[in-house]
Scaffold this motif. Structure first.
Motif, short mmCIF file in Angstrom:
data_model
loop_
_atom_site.label_atom_id
_atom_site.label_comp_id
_atom_site.label_asym_id
_atom_site.label_seq_id
_atom_site.Cartn_x
_atom_site.Cartn_y
_atom_site.Cartn_z
N ALA A 24 98.70 75.81 -74.85
CA ALA A 24 99.62 76.94 -75.04
C ALA A 24 98.98 78.24 -74.57
O ALA A 24 99.63 79.08 -73.93
CB ALA A 24 100.03 77.04 -76.50
N SER B 108 104.41 75.70 -72.02
CA SER B 108 105.38 75.78 -73.10
C SER B 108 105.31 74.54 -73.97
O SER B 108 104.72 73.52 -73.59
CB SER B 108 106.79 75.94 -72.52
N GLU B 109 105.94 74.61 -75.15
CA GLU B 109 105.97 73.45 -76.05
C GLU B 109 106.65 72.26 -75.38
O GLU B 109 106.23 71.11 -75.54
CB GLU B 109 106.69 73.81 -77.35
#
Length: 378
Positions: free
Chosen positions: A171, A176-177
């Motif tokens: 991160a 991004s997640e």
């Protein structure tokens, strides 16, 4: 624009030169009226001219120069999350961006290593979890001792913590997640990294170019939010006393109006000025960082009777401001309290009358006479 902005400074320098010529030594005048008898012939020979005064309306103005600047809390430096090669820069100076917009793309070998470490940690965490489930079943069947179950549980907890740390590193590297979850499922490494805007604003500057090899945390661009905007005003130290009466700050040329939010406590030794900060909401007005402007401070009345006199009529001698009032036998030097000043007029408090006239030219002779009547002059 420069002439009205610096007219006060020029006038002050001229006064200082005149005072130096008139005094030539240390003088400590008392703040009392001083009679200066002069004949009509002497007044004409000295080139002394006078102008009338008028009663002030009670509100005053102070015209000062300033520089537009961005409030520090509205500046954001976007840095490279990992070392690598700058492939593209997708924004230009003065371009507006929204939060989440792509700013640049990088090729990073560090990102590949972080992804590899994440996948290894994910595999270790899965293995530790499976081992824990097995040992829990064996413990229920009383095949293993409780101590072994506790060790296995601690190993699983440590493996999950390491996996979380690897995910946080990705991160920080700008993934991004959703991208991290995709990496976990597909296990496909990628060296491309997209840097996105953390906030909405305007690109003030680019600090890298395409093809640069940069280190982690190297600056890429500076983003600024330009509403509200600040203007650093340069206030002559002699005019800073009445700033607490400032109601509004206006920039007529730009059509904006703001308020004074801070008055500096230090003095610039080069200009002998105090920096005051005014805040504006520019809207659609063309107020740009770094722009030199002229601002008008609207001051509330200081109380008491105020008079408006030509700005050239006020001189500063040691610790007092003076004006020279025309009298039957010549002039009368009157100590005044300077309330406000513009390039054309000054507002003062003094025991004056509406019919009085004050000297505006030929001040050298009057200053010399004033200095000669000081009992401490040498």
């Amino acid at each position: 624009m420069k002439k009205p902005i610096f007219q006060n400074l020029v006038r002050a320098a001229r006064r200082c030169a005149v005072l130096g010529a008139a005094l030539g030594a240390s003088v400590a005048l008392a703040a009392e009226d001083v009679s200066i008898p002069l004949t009509e012939q002497a007044i004409e020979a000295a080139g002394i001219e006078t102008k009338p005064i008028e009663k002030s309306s009670g509100s005053d103005e102070l015209v000062v120069p300033g520089t537009v600047t961005v409030p520090p809390q509205q500046l954001h430096m976007v840095a490279a999350p990992a070392a690598g090669l700058v492939e593209t820069l997708l924004v230009s100076p003065d371009e507006e961006v929204k939060e989440g917009d792509a700013i640049a793309t990088l090729k990073s070998s560090e990102l590949i290593e972080s992804q590899r470490a994440f996948l290894q940690a994910a595999a270790d965490a899965a293995l530790a979890g499976e081992k824990l489930r097995r040992d829990e079943q064996l413990y229920k069947e009383r095949i293993i001792a409780e101590r072994r179950l506790l060790v296995t549980r601690a190993e699983a907890t440590q493996a999950r913590a390491l996996l979380d740390a690897r995910a946080q590193q990705l991160a920080l590297d700008g993934m991004s997640e959703q991208a991290i979850e995709t990496l976990r499922k597909e296990r496909r490494l990628g060296a491309a990294l997209t840097v996105r805007a953390p906030v909405a604003g305007v690109i003030l500057a680019r600090h890298a170019t395409v093809g640069d090899r940069i280190q982690a945390s190297s600056p890429l661009v500076t983003i600024a939010r330009l509403d509200p905007i600040w203007v650093n005003l340069q206030i002559p130290i002699g005019r800073s006393v009445g700033l607490d009466r400032a109601d509004r700050v206006v920039m007529p040329s730009l059509g904006v109006e703001g308020k004074l939010i801070r008055i500096g406590r230090t003095v610039d030794p080069a200009t002998q000025s105090v920096t005051a900060v005014a805040e504006f909401s520019p809207g659609k007005s063309a107020v740009r960082p770094g722009q030199a402007v002229q601002a008008i401070l609207r001051l509330r009345g200081a109380g008491g009777t105020q008079w408006r006199v030509p700005a050239d009529a006020v001189v500063h001698l040691r610790e007092h401001d003076w004006i020279f009032v025309r009298a039957d036998d010549g002039f009368r030097a009157v100590s005044v309290k300077l309330v406000a000043e513009t390039p054309q007029f000054a507002s003062v408090q003094a025991p004056l009358a509406a019919t009085d006239r004050v000297a505006t030219r030929g001040m050298l002779t009057l200053l010399a006479e004033l200095a000669a009547r000081d009992p401490n002059a040498k």
